[in-house]
Design a protein around this motif. Structure first.
Motif, short mmCIF file in Angstrom:
data_model
loop_
_atom_site.label_atom_id
_atom_site.label_comp_id
_atom_site.label_asym_id
_atom_site.label_seq_id
_atom_site.Cartn_x
_atom_site.Cartn_y
_atom_site.Cartn_z
N SER A 218 12.72 0.82 3.09
CA SER A 218 13.23 0.76 4.32
C SER A 218 12.65 2.47 4.58
CB SER A 218 14.00 0.76 4.87
OG SER A 218 14.38 -0.83 4.98
N ASP A 219 12.09 3.58 4.20
CA ASP A 219 11.46 5.07 4.59
C ASP A 219 10.40 4.63 4.04
OD1 ASP A 219 14.22 5.63 5.42
OD2 ASP A 219 14.64 6.15 3.08
N LYS A 220 9.68 4.03 3.32
CA LYS A 220 8.59 3.90 3.27
C LYS A 220 7.59 2.46 3.30
CE LYS A 220 8.59 6.19 -1.49
NZ LYS A 220 8.10 6.08 -2.86
N CYS A 221 8.19 1.21 4.05
CA CYS A 221 7.91 -0.01 4.73
C CYS A 221 7.46 0.69 5.62
CB CYS A 221 9.00 -1.02 4.36
SG CYS A 221 7.69 -2.31 5.22
N THR A 222 5.70 -0.23 5.90
CA THR A 222 5.34 0.13 7.21
C THR A 222 4.57 -0.92 8.18
OG1 THR A 222 2.89 1.37 6.75
CG2 THR A 222 4.56 2.83 6.94
N GLU B 206 3.34 6.69 12.61
CA GLU B 206 3.86 7.72 13.06
C GLU B 206 4.36 8.10 11.18
OE1 GLU B 206 4.64 11.68 12.55
OE2 GLU B 206 3.32 10.81 13.94
N LYS B 207 4.84 6.84 10.37
CA LYS B 207 5.61 6.79 8.99
C LYS B 207 4.87 6.73 8.28
CE LYS B 207 9.16 3.72 8.33
NZ LYS B 207 9.66 2.92 8.01
N TYR B 208 3.54 6.11 8.29
CA TYR B 208 1.95 6.19 7.47
C TYR B 208 1.71 7.61 7.69
CZ TYR B 208 -2.98 5.78 7.10
OH TYR B 208 -3.99 6.02 6.41
N ARG B 209 1.43 7.67 8.96
CA ARG B 209 0.99 9.34 9.09
C ARG B 209 1.76 10.03 8.24
NH1 ARG B 209 -1.55 8.26 13.88
NH2 ARG B 209 1.02 9.39 15.26
N ARG B 210 3.21 10.15 8.01
CA ARG B 210 4.05 11.15 7.80
C ARG B 210 3.91 10.57 5.87
NH1 ARG B 210 8.53 9.32 5.40
NH2 ARG B 210 8.80 7.64 6.94
N LEU B 211 3.84 9.63 6.42
CA LEU B 211 3.59 9.06 4.86
C LEU B 211 2.27 9.63 3.68
CD1 LEU B 211 5.21 5.69 3.83
CD2 LEU B 211 5.71 7.33 2.84
N PRO C 13 3.77 11.72 0.23
CA PRO C 13 3.99 10.50 -0.45
C PRO C 13 5.40 10.75 -1.03
CG PRO C 13 1.04 11.04 -0.73
CD PRO C 13 2.53 12.29 -0.59
N SER C 14 5.94 11.37 -1.42
CA SER C 14 7.26 11.86 -1.88
C SER C 14 8.09 11.44 -0.16
CB SER C 14 7.60 13.03 -2.27
OG SER C 14 7.04 13.97 -2.20
N PRO D 213 1.22 -1.32 -0.11
CA PRO D 213 0.25 0.17 0.20
C PRO D 213 0.96 0.94 0.35
CG PRO D 213 -0.14 -0.64 2.27
CD PRO D 213 0.56 -1.72 1.31
N ASN D 214 2.04 1.00 0.38
CA ASN D 214 2.89 2.08 0.27
C ASN D 214 4.28 2.77 -1.14
OD1 ASN D 214 2.31 2.95 3.18
ND2 ASN D 214 3.10 1.58 3.62
N SER D 215 4.17 1.33 -1.94
CA SER D 215 4.46 1.33 -2.40
C SER D 215 5.94 1.08 -2.69
CB SER D 215 4.32 2.52 -3.89
OG SER D 215 3.23 2.87 -4.70
N ALA D 216 6.81 0.34 -1.67
CA ALA D 216 7.69 0.55 -1.24
C ALA D 216 8.63 -0.01 -1.70
CB ALA D 216 7.98 0.19 0.07
N ILE D 217 7.96 -1.91 -2.71
CA ILE D 217 8.87 -2.57 -3.58
C ILE D 217 9.25 -2.42 -4.65
CG2 ILE D 217 8.06 -5.30 -3.37
CD1 ILE D 217 6.46 -4.92 -1.33
N SER D 218 9.64 -3.07 -4.93
CA SER D 218 10.41 -2.59 -6.40
C SER D 218 11.68 -3.60 -6.68
CB SER D 218 11.09 -1.19 -6.75
OG SER D 218 12.10 -1.04 -5.87
N ALA D 219 11.26 -3.35 -8.46
CA ALA D 219 12.58 -4.48 -8.63
C ALA D 219 14.15 -4.51 -8.07
CB ALA D 219 12.14 -4.77 -9.78
N GLY D 220 15.31 -4.83 -7.79
CA GLY D 220 15.87 -4.55 -7.72
C GLY D 220 17.30 -5.35 -8.51
N ASP D 221 18.37 -5.41 -7.57
CA ASP D 221 19.24 -5.87 -8.90
C ASP D 221 19.43 -7.21 -7.92
OD1 ASP D 221 21.78 -6.63 -9.78
OD2 ASP D 221 23.47 -5.55 -8.88
N GLY D 222 18.58 -8.11 -8.98
CA GLY D 222 19.01 -10.34 -8.49
C GLY D 222 17.40 -10.18 -7.99
N VAL D 223 17.52 -9.30 -6.71
CA VAL D 223 16.00 -9.60 -6.23
C VAL D 223 15.32 -8.77 -5.96
CG1 VAL D 223 16.52 -11.55 -4.94
CG2 VAL D 223 16.95 -9.51 -3.80
N PHE D 224 13.76 -8.36 -5.72
CA PHE D 224 12.83 -7.20 -4.57
C PHE D 224 12.97 -7.07 -4.20
CE2 PHE D 224 8.66 -6.83 -8.39
CZ PHE D 224 9.42 -7.23 -9.17
N VAL D 225 13.25 -5.63 -3.83
CA VAL D 225 13.36 -4.78 -2.95
C VAL D 225 12.34 -4.27 -1.81
CG1 VAL D 225 15.98 -4.55 -3.31
CG2 VAL D 225 14.60 -2.62 -3.98
N ILE D 226 12.64 -3.67 -0.75
CA ILE D 226 11.72 -2.82 0.66
C ILE D 226 12.55 -2.06 0.34
CG2 ILE D 226 10.30 -2.70 2.37
CD1 ILE D 226 9.68 -5.71 2.16
#
Ligand code: SF4
Length: 85
Positions: A35-39, A74-79, A83-84, A20-33
């Motif tokens: 941390s600044d966006k993960c709640t 609190e991270k959720y409220r900030r995001l 969102p940026s 729900p925070n669009s914190a996951i993306s394709a990385g170098d070899g595996v997907f990555v999260i």
């Protein structure tokens, strides 16, 4: 805490659209999260959506990003406010 995708990720892409925070993306070899966006889905859902869908159970708590439920809220409220951030 934020979550971490381990090296046994099979790049199935299932988790990426579930975050729900669009914190996951394709990385170098595996997907990555990002941390600044993960709640851990706190603020949106009762459980971590990526963990719920991962077919190989390779998403775990990030050992160096331990955060309390209050901090995640609190991270959720900030995001939501910026969102940026
Ligand atoms: Fe990797 Fe699991 Fe995400 Fe699939 S659902 S891309 S195996 S972390």
């Amino acid at each position: 805490m934020a979550l971490l995708i381990k090296d046994d990720c099979i790049n199935c892409t299932v988790c990426e659209p579930e975050c729900p925070n669009s914190a996951i993306s394709a990385g170098d070899g595996v997907f990555v999260i990002d941390s600044d966006k993960c709640t851990e889905s706190v603020g949106h859902f009762e459980s971590s959506q990526c963990i719920d869908v991962c077919p190989v159970d390779c998403i775990v708590p990030h050992p160096s990003r331990v955060e309390s439920p209050e901090t995640l809220q609190e991270k959720y409220r900030r995001l939501v406010a910026d969102p940026s951030s």
